[in-house]
Design a protein around this motif. Structure first.
Motif, PDB file in Angstrom:
ATOM      1  N   LEU A 133       9.302  -1.891 -12.552  1.00  0.00           N
ATOM      2  CA  LEU A 133       9.793  -2.647 -13.706  1.00  0.00           C
ATOM      3  C   LEU A 133       9.371  -4.101 -13.553  1.00  0.00           C
ATOM      4  CD1 LEU A 133      13.502  -1.571 -14.456  1.00  0.00           C
ATOM      5  CD2 LEU A 133      11.522  -1.260 -15.936  1.00  0.00           C
ATOM      6  N   GLU A 154      10.586  -6.161 -18.613  1.00  0.00           N
ATOM      7  CA  GLU A 154      11.078  -4.805 -18.851  1.00  0.00           C
ATOM      8  C   GLU A 154      12.519  -4.652 -18.367  1.00  0.00           C
ATOM      9  OE1 GLU A 154       6.917  -2.246 -18.532  1.00  0.00           O
ATOM     10  OE2 GLU A 154       8.032  -2.795 -16.713  1.00  0.00           O
ATOM     11  N   ALA A 155      12.843  -5.281 -17.236  1.00  0.00           N
ATOM     12  CA  ALA A 155      14.217  -5.214 -16.737  1.00  0.00           C
ATOM     13  C   ALA A 155      15.182  -5.905 -17.694  1.00  0.00           C
ATOM     14  CB  ALA A 155      14.301  -5.855 -15.357  1.00  0.00           C
ATOM     15  N   TRP A 168      10.373  -4.027  -6.665  1.00  0.00           N
ATOM     16  CA  TRP A 168      11.392  -4.707  -7.441  1.00  0.00           C
ATOM     17  C   TRP A 168      11.535  -6.149  -6.963  1.00  0.00           C
ATOM     18  CZ3 TRP A 168      15.541  -5.896  -4.120  1.00  0.00           C
ATOM     19  CH2 TRP A 168      15.616  -5.134  -2.948  1.00  0.00           C
ATOM     20  N   LEU A 204      10.119   2.880 -20.029  1.00  0.00           N
ATOM     21  CA  LEU A 204       9.875   1.731 -19.162  1.00  0.00           C
ATOM     22  C   LEU A 204       9.212   2.080 -17.832  1.00  0.00           C
ATOM     23  CD1 LEU A 204      13.257  -0.162 -19.726  1.00  0.00           C
ATOM     24  CD2 LEU A 204      11.052  -0.605 -20.821  1.00  0.00           C
ATOM     25  N   LEU A 205       9.429   3.294 -17.347  1.00  0.00           N
ATOM     26  CA  LEU A 205       8.878   3.658 -16.045  1.00  0.00           C
ATOM     27  C   LEU A 205       7.685   4.601 -16.151  1.00  0.00           C
ATOM     28  CD1 LEU A 205      12.165   4.244 -13.987  1.00  0.00           C
ATOM     29  CD2 LEU A 205      10.878   2.127 -14.319  1.00  0.00           C
TER      30      LEU A 205
END
Length: 276
Positions: free
Chosen positions: A124, A128-129, A182, A232-233
């Motif tokens: 992400l 996006e997060a 992340w 998103l992923l």
């Protein structure tokens, strides 16, 4: 190892169901369903420990068995929860409640089984997060606002759906934290949707319609996680005519079972003021 994974997942589902039933009993039995009040009640805290134990068992099960085996086993918590909640109120679960829960469980298993496995590393970006958190918060806010204008059973359903959306966002972030790349602030962000989800869920439990609230949670959480995972992923969704038909049939069963469960007698009197 497969049998061990299945057994651990089923035991985890039982712990999760018992914890949910204990927390609903306390939330519906007190005139104040706020977290600040509930955390001082031993039975509610015991429910939280039971849920934590169930979650830990589910995670361990994933180490010994595939996701396609372990995830459907988690749906059993819906079938365990109604007898647990009924026992706390010293009554037997009604056949209609169990039949509706079984229909929902079959539908959820069907949905989980057609989701393809994804072996890629999740990632992400910061944007996006933020989109993930903002989207989940907006959806939960809309569901909360809608819940203020409907019947008690529908209110319990909408509030629990809001909690499920937030838990789905939490699961998506957690997947990135566990398996992917992340940024540090992701670690700080994870508790926020989880805490908001807990608040909404206790308000849903306080309405009294435990069956429909727990079912709505079990439906909204995994579906939200699958949607965020796909959007998103980059995780795959079911493809092909057969998978699509199975997904549609499973979704129809899940919806029908939830509607039927909403029409059953609530586990406890409705506290409209609390739910608002």
């Amino acid at each position: 190892m497969t049998v061990l994974a299945a057994g651990l997942a089923l035991l985890g589902s039982l712990f999760f169901a018992l914890g949910a039933a204990l927390q609903q009993f306390e939330a519906a039995s007190t005139p104040r369903a706020g977290l600040g009040h509930l955390v001082r009640r031993p039975r509610w805290l015991l429910g939280g420990l039971s849920i934590a134990g169930g979650t830990a068992l589910h995670i361990v099960a994933l180490r010994y068995g595939p996701l396609t085996l372990v995830q459907p086993m988690g749906v059993a918590s819906l079938l365990f929860a109604l007898p647990c909640a009924a026992a706390l109120r010293r009554r037997r679960p009604r056949p209609g409640e169990l039949a509706s829960a079984a229909v929902i469980a079959i539908g959820l298993i069907g949905l989980v089984m057609v989701v393809p496995e994804h072996s890629g590393e999740p990632h992400l970006s910061t944007g996006e997060a933020v989109t993930l958190l903002a989207g989940a918060a907006t959806a939960a806010l809309v569901l909360w606002l809608l819940s203020r204008q409907v019947s008690p059973a529908a209110r319990a359903c909408l509030l629990a759906m809001g909690a499920g959306v937030l838990y789905g966002a939490t699961a998506t972030l957690t997947r990135v934290l566990v398996d992917g790349n992340w940024e540090f602030w992701f670690l700080l962000a994870v508790p926020m949707p989880a805490l908001l989800a807990l608040v909404l869920l206790q308000r849903a439990y306080a309405v009294g319609h435990f069956g429909v609230a727990f079912a709505a949670l079990q439906v909204a959480d995994p579906l939200t996680a699958v949607a965020f995972g796909a959007l998103l992923l980059g995780e795959p969704l079911p493809t092909g005519a057969a998978s699509t038909l199975i997904a549609l049939a499973a979704a129809a069963l899940t919806a029908a079972g939830t509607v039927a469960l909403a029409r059953t007698t609530p586990m406890s009197p409705s506290h409209d003021v609390i739910a608002r």
